[in-house]
Design a protein around this motif. Sequence first.
Motif, short mmCIF file in Angstrom:
data_model
loop_
_atom_site.label_atom_id
_atom_site.label_comp_id
_atom_site.label_asym_id
_atom_site.label_seq_id
_atom_site.Cartn_x
_atom_site.Cartn_y
_atom_site.Cartn_z
N MET A 1 -61.09 -5.55 65.07
CA MET A 1 -61.19 -6.90 64.68
C MET A 1 -62.53 -6.98 63.79
O MET A 1 -62.58 -7.58 62.79
N ILE B 1 -52.70 -6.98 63.87
CA ILE B 1 -53.33 -8.22 64.44
C ILE B 1 -54.62 -8.42 63.87
O ILE B 1 -54.96 -9.56 63.22
N VAL C 1 -55.43 -11.66 61.42
CA VAL C 1 -56.42 -12.70 61.74
C VAL C 1 -57.71 -12.84 61.01
O VAL C 1 -57.84 -13.94 60.46
N THR D 1 -50.26 -14.81 66.85
CA THR D 1 -50.19 -13.34 65.60
C THR D 1 -48.55 -13.19 65.68
O THR D 1 -47.96 -12.89 66.71
N GLY E 1 -58.69 -12.94 71.82
CA GLY E 1 -58.24 -11.61 71.33
C GLY E 1 -57.48 -10.75 72.42
O GLY E 1 -56.91 -9.61 71.92
N CYS F 1 -53.93 -13.66 70.04
CA CYS F 1 -53.55 -12.53 69.54
C CYS F 1 -52.52 -11.99 70.59
O CYS F 1 -52.74 -11.48 71.66
N SER G 1 -52.43 -4.03 67.79
CA SER G 1 -53.67 -4.73 67.55
C SER G 1 -54.52 -4.20 66.25
O SER G 1 -55.18 -5.10 65.74
#
Length: 831
Positions: free
Chosen positions: A415, A377, A381, A369, A679, A733, A374
């Motif tokens: 996510m 990201i 993603v 990434t 991740g 990630c 986070s």
Amino acid sequence: MKEHGFAPNANQLDAITQVSGPLFLMAGPGSGKTRVLLWRTVNLIVFHGVNPDKIFLSTFTEKAARQLKDGLRAYLSAASRHTGKLYDTTPMFVGTTHSLCQRILTEHRFSNHARSIAPSVLDRTDQHFQIYNGIKKRVERLGLDSGTPVMINGAFGLPRFSKSNSLQEFSRTLITLFSRFGEEMISHQDVKSLAKKLKDEPLRRAAMLYEDYLNELANNSMTDFSHMQLSALQVLKSCKNSDAVFDHVIVDEYQDTNSVQEALYFELARSSTNLCVVGDDDQALYRFRGATVENFVQFKRRVKAGIGAKDVKSIPLDINYRSRPSIVEFYTNFIAQHDWSDGKKGSHRIDDKKVRAGRKEQGSAVFKTDSVDSSEIAEEVAEKIRNIIDSGVVTNANQIAFLYPSLGSKPVQEMIAALAERGIEVYAPRAGSFLEQEEPLLVYGLLARILGFDPGKINHDKYKEWFTGALVAADEAIAGDKALAGFVALRSEQAAMSVADYHRFSQSLKDANVDVTDQISGVVAHAVAEAASLSAPSISAVRKYLRGRQLVNVATLLKRATATDWGFLDLFYQLCGFPCISERISIGESGEDEGPLYNLSKTSSQLARFSDQRGPVISGRLLSDGASAFFNGYLYTLYRLDEDEVEIEDEETSFPLGRIPFLTIHQSKGLEFSVVVLGNLGQPKRKPDKSEELIRTLVDKSTSEPLERIGGFDSMRKYYVALSRAQELLIVCNIKRARMEEFDELVEALPVLDALDVKKLDFKHRTEKPLPRAYSFTSDYMAYERCPRQYMFFRRHGFSPAHTQTMFFGSLVHKTLEDLHNHIITLRDSK
């Protein structure tokens, strides 16, 4: 082999045809080891005349065992067309180590042709209930004080529970200790002796509890996984010529074996020395279950000492046919970054391995990434995954997997939320509690309304919050469906009547001075007559049982006469007929989204477990305390166990259509996906468990990995497994603040995700036919003909049937004939 689409390379063919002496197969990821094991076994049977019942083939999971069984049936059937011979694999020992140990305990070859009664086997959850349910009485019976849980949690438990008085955590600590003692073949006398020598009070108390636990198992004809293996080893050692029963012993996933399993395999192969082990030390993940990776790394030396073998043939299966070359290059470079030396010009790793790619595609298949935060990201993603799905390069969302060291972290939730914003469903039962999923929440809420459980009895705040949510979901469903409301009201009335009958009947017996342990007599009949206010069904049931004298004592009469005529699973399937659940089932049947089906299947398994423990019907006695035994006992324990991702991870490895699976890295072992998103590139290196420190004072572990280094070793192996799951595309990630140093240079050299052109992706690679799957005429074809929907429930999705105690008549006849056959052999031998 060509007929079945398998063209082995030179090393694979060598492994298949090598049939004499110890064989060491280092099998890297995607190297085709399952097919090698299958064709090796076929070769032994077809070309070397080895009877199937002379082969012992052990696997790690039930899924792997099914693959081998199905493959053997298919390949041997094909061989029969060429040889004209029939090959019966029924008596063959193939399965998980635990299932094969259970067979050893009952197999006539190890018990002078007489069938022994196998003890009931407690899985990890059963074991927890066995210890937890009687923990207070156990402590009191042994004369231990109330401070024992804190003392033992502090000495041997997880650090965060070191000052905890929780009986749940106390039970977990004891299970870990007891299992490790069994796996290392440590007796309670050994523990007592060490405690006395060290003047260690927590250890002394643990030894007393361990002895009491073993006695309880023996007295109730029960065992757990670790002690079942120990019992099987003892049977082998006490049985004459047990080492000659099998001509070939083959063990898969040998890097995950423990000490008692190694001893068992050596015992079985002592005579023939034909012991073939397959594994990869870089994929050793189960130290927390007692696995000893040294069994594999040091196999050549250990097998020579263990069974007197002179030479060990070593064949590397080092070509990866699963992943694109750049993926293979990335994970092999990663594992080499760590220091594996042992300080003695040796290594704690088989470091001469050279895993390489069998595929030839050029270009990068590993991307990082561009973002390092986070939340950013997650957006980056999720957008790329949306593009991949829309492009049609994957045929279903379940071909994409997100892997994390733990699913309880903030980046996981971010996510999932980012994917949801783009209309992408995920299957993440471990991201939080499974019970928080919509389906179990609704089912258990409806059951609580039917059985009248009062949440005010709950003392655990988080569980009480969950339970309140379950009741809200149930009330919303009831408010929107008059038929469901009527059903819940009817069953609630029946449950209340059952409770009232139980109390009235109990009081009548008490007034007549009848003890529940008394045998059925005329006094009971008088007490029944006095209980004139019993409902008509209860009076009818009592009269029936008294007339037939079918019961042993008053307690059984009281339980059965005041029971409903339905159980938890009956209620479950009746509720499945209402739209709030049936509509979810229909979505799953269409293939659009199978997530609800998977959740409902697991819910049925949880209800089946309780029914097995307490009986298939709901009794007035069970309901007399407001069904606390279920909601505040059983379900509460499941909720607490559900907080531990590793302990109850599911070995089943199929995932619902229409959803992206979110898995722990442990759960991904043995699986492969077209696209893998890793991740998180770092986690705190775990310190060794306190139980492991204790084991090293009880057993000689001088050749084991140093305690201070196992945290680093285990982290490297965990990420190696994660990186090697991807077939076509690997996305990492790049959360820099949580990145292991071994990733630094490798990740910095990667192209960013934005450079990935989805339009150029091509995931059509397939070099081999899928492994065959066997179907039964009676269990599959006829079951499907009878009712396709029932087949979908019970055979495809694994729902638990309501009548779990039913035994197929054919199985009963088969076992009876086998027992008669063995009895005749015994009589003949005695003459």
